[in-house]
Design an enzyme around this catalytic site. Structure first.
Site, short mmCIF file in Angstrom:
data_model
loop_
_atom_site.label_atom_id
_atom_site.label_comp_id
_atom_site.label_asym_id
_atom_site.label_seq_id
_atom_site.Cartn_x
_atom_site.Cartn_y
_atom_site.Cartn_z
N CYS A 180 -0.59 9.15 -4.65
CA CYS A 180 -2.06 9.08 -4.56
C CYS A 180 -2.63 9.54 -3.22
O CYS A 180 -3.35 10.53 -3.17
CB CYS A 180 -2.51 7.66 -4.86
SG CYS A 180 -1.88 7.09 -6.43
N PHE A 181 -2.32 8.81 -2.13
CA PHE A 181 -2.97 9.14 -0.86
C PHE A 181 -2.79 10.63 -0.46
O PHE A 181 -3.78 11.30 -0.17
CB PHE A 181 -2.47 8.24 0.27
CG PHE A 181 -2.93 6.81 0.20
CD1 PHE A 181 -3.89 6.42 -0.73
CD2 PHE A 181 -2.43 5.85 1.05
CE1 PHE A 181 -4.34 5.11 -0.80
CE2 PHE A 181 -2.87 4.53 0.99
CZ PHE A 181 -3.81 4.16 0.06
#
Ligand code: UGA
Length: 446
Positions: free
Chosen positions: A275-276
């Site tokens: 994600c990040f």
């Protein structure tokens, strides 16, 4: 109120946790994916990935008949349900922007199915998509394929998910907030009713907004958390230049300020995961496309790129040349309690160690099978933390698994050739370890 019937398209972490969460609260859920193997596992009550607490609720839901996995057949699942959550993947393209092919294909299939359906149906985009996607890509595809009008004949919402891997199922049941971006009031009301029923007395704050704002809330949240991590890693790097400074103490004291808060201030070797890294890149690409250069986010990414390589630098400072040296790596997953190695910080670390001629032996409590698909026979694999330490010249802690916390200074001194420990996640008390071995910790002044 009669419970709406739910379908979920895409059974990754977000889709499956949503499906199991709803099924565990008595909703009838169809979980749909193109991956036959995944669906077959789900129908046997086995999650296709490691996630604490999910197995039990999944098998319970399958046994009770509240949850059923279906391969493909979007038309059937749309016909048999009232609301559809779309949780397909949105991978990165080489330029950092997101690839919407799975979203587009899901929207086309749903549109085709809506053409045949008489009753009202709401499609909810749960995948992380850049602002404008639901309005400008999903809605036109749904209308084109269904020959119907959004907001009149069918509903459309954007409802981002904030769960974390490793606590994904618990996060689904206990959200901090629910964000509902709606194309029209009826779509938003339908989804709000579902959430109020799902959470009942524990309903978190519900934010109602536009489709694009909902999309941006997800990116802004992840970018903020990534910024906190790169910020504290920057402070850690400054601490290392100041004798006696310790980033852990700095973070604890900073976190007591209510405006800052204590979470996501753990300095380490950088952030990884699915994600990040992807979301920060996508937000940068989206912003640049819109004509604004988000310099702050460029720096967040840059810090995260260089941070893991500090582990290699520390090794070299202790050992000189790395050629022929045995390096033990403890922890491969991008964080504890998951077997996921996507964008794991250990990947650039191991690649650099190998480039410098080191022999790498690694151990992780659950990510070993995945690591083997990445590194194959380029590294050795140990079956326990202690075996990993045997004969090592240096050990790097990359993931802060609970079981590593139990390791004592003697475990290192008795097993390693030279007891040099590089604590990349600040797991160990420097006072205890420093007197017994060469101990280098991230963010600790020399
Ligand atoms: C992240 C967000 O926390 C979720 O809210 C979001 O829903 C999810 O992304 C997503 O977009 O789907 P996740 O990637 O599962 O969740 O993992 P995190 O717990 O956020 O950790 C991400 C990375 O940051 C890990 O590599 C972790 O080691 C690192 N991290 C985290 C730090 O280096 N320091 C910290 O203080 C916290």
């Amino acid at each position: 109120m009669k419970k709406p019937r739910i379908s979920v398209i895409g059974v990754g972490y977000v889709g499956l946790c949503t499906a199991v969460g709803l099924a565990s609260k008595g909703y009838s859920v169809l979980a749909c994916d193109v991956d036959e193997q995944k669906i077959s596992k789900i129908n046997q009550g086995i999650p296709p990935f490691h996630e604490p607490g999910l197995q039990e609720k999944l098998s319970e839901s399958i046994k009770k008949g509240n949850l059923k996995g279906v391969v493909g057949q979007t038309d059937q699942v749309i016909e048999e349900t009232d609301l559809t959550f779309v949780a397909v993947g949105t991978p990165s393209k080489p330029d950092g922007s997101i690839d919407l092919k799975y979203i587009e294909s899901a929207a086309c299939n749903i549109g085709k199915a809506l053409k045949q359906k008489d009753s009202y149906h709401v499609t909810i985009i749960k995948s992380t998509v850049v602002p404008g996607t639901t309005q400008n890509i999903v809605k036109p595809l749904l209308e084109k394929e269904s020959k119907k009008t959004c907001g009149v004949d069918f509903g459309l919402c954007m409802n981002p998910e904030f769960l974390r891997q490793g606590s994904a199922f618990q996060d689904t049941l206990n959200a901090d907030r629910v964000v509902i971006g709606a194309y029209d009031k009826q779509s938003g009301d339908t989804l709000e009713d579902l959430y109020k029923d799902f959470y009942s007395a524990h309903t978190p704050p519900i934010i109602r907004t536009t489709l694009s704002t909902a999309e941006l809330i997800k990116y802004a949240s992840n970018a903020m958390l990534a910024t906190k991590i790169s910020f504290i890693n920057t402070i850690a790097n400054i601490c290392e230049q100041i004798p006696g400074a310790d980033v852990k103490v700095v973070a604890t004291a900073m976190g007591l300020d209510k405006r800052i808060g204590p979470l996501f201030l753990d300095a380490g070797l950088g952030y990884g995961g699915s994600c990040f890294p992807k979301d920060v890149k996508a937000l940068i690409a989206c912003s640049k496309k819109l004509g604004y250069d988000p310099e702050l986010l460029d720096s967040v990414e840059q810090v995260n790129k260089t941070q893991p390589l500090k582990a290699v630098k520390f090794c070299k400072e202790q050992l000189g040349k790395l050629e022929g040296k045995n390096i033990a790596i403890l922890g491969l997953a991008f964080k504890p309690d998951t077997d996921d190695m996507r964008e794991a910080r250990v990947i650039p670390i191991i690649n650099q160690l190998l480039k410098e001629g080191a022999n790498v032996t690694a151990y992780d409590p659950v990510a070993m099978p995945i690591a083997k698909t990445i590194f194959d026979n380029k590294i050795s694999y140990a079956t326990s933390a202690l075996k990993c330490l045997k004969n090592a010249d240096s050990c790097i802690i990359v993931t802060e698994w609970e079981e590593f916390k139990k390791l004592t200074p003697e475990d290192f001194t008795k097993n390693m050739k030279q007891p040099i420990l590089i604590d990349g996640r600040r797991m160990f008390n420097p006072e205890t370890f420093k007197t017994k071995m060469q101990f280098v910790a991230l963010g600790l002044g020399k």
